[in-house]
Write a protein that holds these residues in place. Structure first.
Motif, PDB file in Angstrom:
ATOM      1  N   ARG A  95       2.978   9.205  -6.726  1.00 19.37           N
ATOM      2  CA  ARG A  95       3.338  10.395  -6.374  1.00 19.37           C
ATOM      3  C   ARG A  95       4.690  10.894  -6.820  1.00 19.37           C
ATOM      4  NH1 ARG A  95       0.092   9.186  -2.262  1.00 19.37           N
ATOM      5  NH2 ARG A  95      -1.190  10.887  -1.262  1.00 19.37           N
ATOM      6  N   HIS A  96       5.121   9.750  -7.594  1.00 18.88           N
ATOM      7  CA  HIS A  96       6.450   9.640  -8.295  1.00 18.88           C
ATOM      8  C   HIS A  96       7.832   9.989  -7.339  1.00 18.88           C
ATOM      9  CE1 HIS A  96       4.044   9.639 -12.088  1.00 18.88           C
ATOM     10  NE2 HIS A  96       3.145  10.879 -11.427  1.00 18.88           N
ATOM     11  N   ILE A  97       7.437   9.409  -6.351  1.00 21.64           N
ATOM     12  CA  ILE A  97       8.658   9.522  -5.368  1.00 21.64           C
ATOM     13  C   ILE A  97       9.681   8.605  -5.597  1.00 21.64           C
ATOM     14  CG2 ILE A  97       9.132   9.411  -2.886  1.00 21.64           C
ATOM     15  CD1 ILE A  97       7.492  11.713  -3.390  1.00 21.64           C
ATOM     16  N   GLN A  98      10.919   9.384  -5.523  1.00 20.42           N
ATOM     17  CA  GLN A  98      12.387   8.474  -5.703  1.00 20.42           C
ATOM     18  C   GLN A  98      13.098   8.222  -4.368  1.00 20.42           C
ATOM     19  OE1 GLN A  98      12.734   7.423  -8.989  1.00 20.42           O
ATOM     20  NE2 GLN A  98      10.804   8.189  -9.349  1.00 20.42           N
ATOM     21  N   PHE A 116      10.015  -4.586   2.660  1.00 16.06           N
ATOM     22  CA  PHE A 116       9.931  -3.372   1.729  1.00 16.06           C
ATOM     23  C   PHE A 116      10.644  -3.762   0.605  1.00 16.06           C
ATOM     24  CE2 PHE A 116       7.344  -1.123   4.652  1.00 16.06           C
ATOM     25  CZ  PHE A 116       6.635  -0.028   4.166  1.00 16.06           C
ATOM     26  N   ARG A 117      11.878  -4.220   0.729  1.00 16.42           N
ATOM     27  CA  ARG A 117      12.724  -4.368  -0.551  1.00 16.42           C
ATOM     28  C   ARG A 117      12.461  -5.505  -0.990  1.00 16.42           C
ATOM     29  NH1 ARG A 117      16.897  -1.664   3.521  1.00 16.42           N
ATOM     30  NH2 ARG A 117      16.855   0.356   2.829  1.00 16.42           N
ATOM     31  N   ASP A 118      11.805  -6.639  -0.436  1.00 17.14           N
ATOM     32  CA  ASP A 118      11.582  -7.744  -1.200  1.00 17.14           C
ATOM     33  C   ASP A 118      10.255  -7.453  -2.140  1.00 17.14           C
ATOM     34  OD1 ASP A 118      11.365 -10.732  -1.716  1.00 17.14           O
ATOM     35  OD2 ASP A 118       9.684 -10.525  -0.748  1.00 17.14           O
ATOM     36  N   VAL A 119       9.263  -6.687  -1.517  1.00 14.88           N
ATOM     37  CA  VAL A 119       8.150  -6.236  -2.413  1.00 14.88           C
ATOM     38  C   VAL A 119       8.521  -5.389  -3.454  1.00 14.88           C
ATOM     39  CG1 VAL A 119       6.161  -4.830  -2.138  1.00 14.88           C
ATOM     40  CG2 VAL A 119       6.519  -6.339  -0.316  1.00 14.88           C
ATOM     41  N   GLU A 120       9.703  -4.599  -3.336  1.00 11.31           N
ATOM     42  CA  GLU A 120       9.946  -3.770  -4.444  1.00 11.31           C
ATOM     43  C   GLU A 120      10.576  -4.562  -5.433  1.00 11.31           C
ATOM     44  OE1 GLU A 120      11.225   0.875  -3.348  1.00 11.31           O
ATOM     45  OE2 GLU A 120      12.955  -0.786  -2.894  1.00 11.31           O
ATOM     46  N   ARG A 121      11.511  -5.584  -5.122  1.00 11.10           N
ATOM     47  CA  ARG A 121      12.221  -6.577  -6.242  1.00 11.10           C
ATOM     48  C   ARG A 121      11.094  -7.113  -6.801  1.00 11.10           C
ATOM     49  NH1 ARG A 121      15.715  -7.387  -1.928  1.00 11.10           N
ATOM     50  NH2 ARG A 121      14.687  -9.263  -1.244  1.00 11.10           N
ATOM     51  N   ARG A 122      10.049  -7.601  -6.258  1.00  9.19           N
ATOM     52  CA  ARG A 122       8.841  -8.407  -6.833  1.00  9.19           C
ATOM     53  C   ARG A 122       8.323  -7.405  -7.971  1.00  9.19           C
ATOM     54  NH1 ARG A 122       7.581 -13.393  -4.288  1.00  9.19           N
ATOM     55  NH2 ARG A 122       8.883 -13.604  -2.502  1.00  9.19           N
ATOM     56  N   GLY A 151       9.397  -4.939  -9.551  1.00  6.76           N
ATOM     57  CA  GLY A 151      10.536  -4.660 -10.410  1.00  6.76           C
ATOM     58  C   GLY A 151      11.326  -3.170 -10.307  1.00  6.76           C
ATOM     59  N   GLY A 152      11.221  -3.031  -9.046  1.00  6.33           N
ATOM     60  CA  GLY A 152      12.019  -1.600  -8.524  1.00  6.33           C
ATOM     61  C   GLY A 152      10.946  -0.769  -7.632  1.00  6.33           C
ATOM     62  N   GLY A 153      11.537   0.417  -7.233  1.00  5.12           N
ATOM     63  CA  GLY A 153      10.881   1.290  -6.441  1.00  5.12           C
ATOM     64  C   GLY A 153      11.928   2.356  -6.131  1.00  5.12           C
ATOM     65  N   ALA A 185       0.913  -1.114   0.052  1.00  9.77           N
ATOM     66  CA  ALA A 185       0.048   0.092   0.149  1.00  9.77           C
ATOM     67  C   ALA A 185       0.828   1.366   0.013  1.00  9.77           C
ATOM     68  CB  ALA A 185      -0.911  -0.005   1.256  1.00  9.77           C
ATOM     69  N   VAL A 186       1.957   1.171   0.836  1.00  6.49           N
ATOM     70  CA  VAL A 186       2.986   2.484   0.683  1.00  6.49           C
ATOM     71  C   VAL A 186       3.631   2.617  -0.493  1.00  6.49           C
ATOM     72  CG1 VAL A 186       4.928   3.027   1.949  1.00  6.49           C
ATOM     73  CG2 VAL A 186       2.939   2.248   3.528  1.00  6.49           C
ATOM     74  N   LEU A 187       4.096   1.604  -1.229  1.00  8.97           N
ATOM     75  CA  LEU A 187       4.796   1.613  -2.140  1.00  8.97           C
ATOM     76  C   LEU A 187       3.676   2.148  -3.509  1.00  8.97           C
ATOM     77  CD1 LEU A 187       7.142  -1.331  -1.993  1.00  8.97           C
ATOM     78  CD2 LEU A 187       7.815   1.020  -1.878  1.00  8.97           C
ATOM     79  N   ASP A 188       2.586   1.638  -3.287  1.00 10.36           N
ATOM     80  CA  ASP A 188       1.426   2.305  -4.430  1.00 10.36           C
ATOM     81  C   ASP A 188       1.455   3.753  -4.361  1.00 10.36           C
ATOM     82  OD1 ASP A 188       1.107  -0.163  -5.350  1.00 10.36           O
ATOM     83  OD2 ASP A 188      -0.781  -0.609  -4.155  1.00 10.36           O
TER      84      ASP A 188
END
Length: 205
Positions: A132-135, A153-159, A161-163, A124-127
């Motif tokens: 908001r195009h946050i880098q 969080f980093r595992d969700v990002e990897r799945r 494709g990045g974040g 939900a947070v990464l969405d």
């Protein structure tokens, strides 16, 4: 033959007692190490936004996020908001708490969701960050939660494709400290539950 067995038994008993004594006398060392392993504070730094994770009834996480704005590390704070008690969303309650403490309301952005786990909260947070195009973001949570939350969080990002680039920032907790969590019952419960969740995460539970 019987004497030899008796000697081995006595020797083993003495060795066990000595080992037990060493473990007991060194308990502050190994219990402290068990607490420290849970903590992965990457420190503060400049970022586009801070994210305060849900789950802190005392306001330490939110206060830490607000202070990051005050200190100039970030301009805004996303406040994670799962359902809470009596139909009051946690983000709304947290932001009201911050305003009552004198922080400006415009510093805070609620992120409403229905997550019941750190993994669902990470999604939900990464969405919200993606929308908001946050880098870059500082993710604020209790010190004992930083290690597990960071990995999730980093595992969700990897799945995905990045974040954004994430830095885990620890806030203090009312009951837990890595160097003394075993001295109070609430600290013991926190450590036990966090280790149980950490092991469960390793096995994908």
């Amino acid at each position: 033959m019987g004497e030899r067995r008796g000697f081995r038994f006595q020797f083993g008993l003495v060795a066990l007692l000595l080992l037990t004594a060493v473990v007991y006398l060194a308990r502050d060392v190994w219990l402290g190490a068990l607490g420290s392993v849970l903590v992965h504070d990457e420190g503060v730094g400049k970022a586009e936004i801070a994210v305060v994770l849900a789950g802190d009834s005392w306001g330490y996480r939110l206060t830490k996020g607000a202070e990051l704005v005050r200190q100039g590390f970030v301009p805004l704070v996303l406040v994670s908001g799962p359902p809470a008690f009596y139909e009051v969303n946690e983000a709304d309650a947290a932001i009201r708490f911050a305003i009552d403490k004198g922080y400006p309301a415009e510093w805070f952005i609620p992120v409403y969701h229905t997550a019941l786990s750190t993994r669902d909260e990470a999604t939900a947070v990464l969405d919200a960050l993606q929308q908001r195009h946050i880098q870059s973001a500082l993710v604020v949570t209790s010190d004992y939660h930083t290690g597990r939350a960071g990995r999730i969080f980093r595992d969700v990002e990897r799945r995905r494709g990045g974040g954004p680039k994430l830095r885990m920032v620890a806030s203090r907790d009312r009951f837990f400290s890595a160097a003394g969590w075993w001295h109070n019952r609430e600290g013991q419960k926190i450590a036990f539950m966090e280790w149980a969740k950490t092991v469960a995460t390793v096995f994908g539970i």
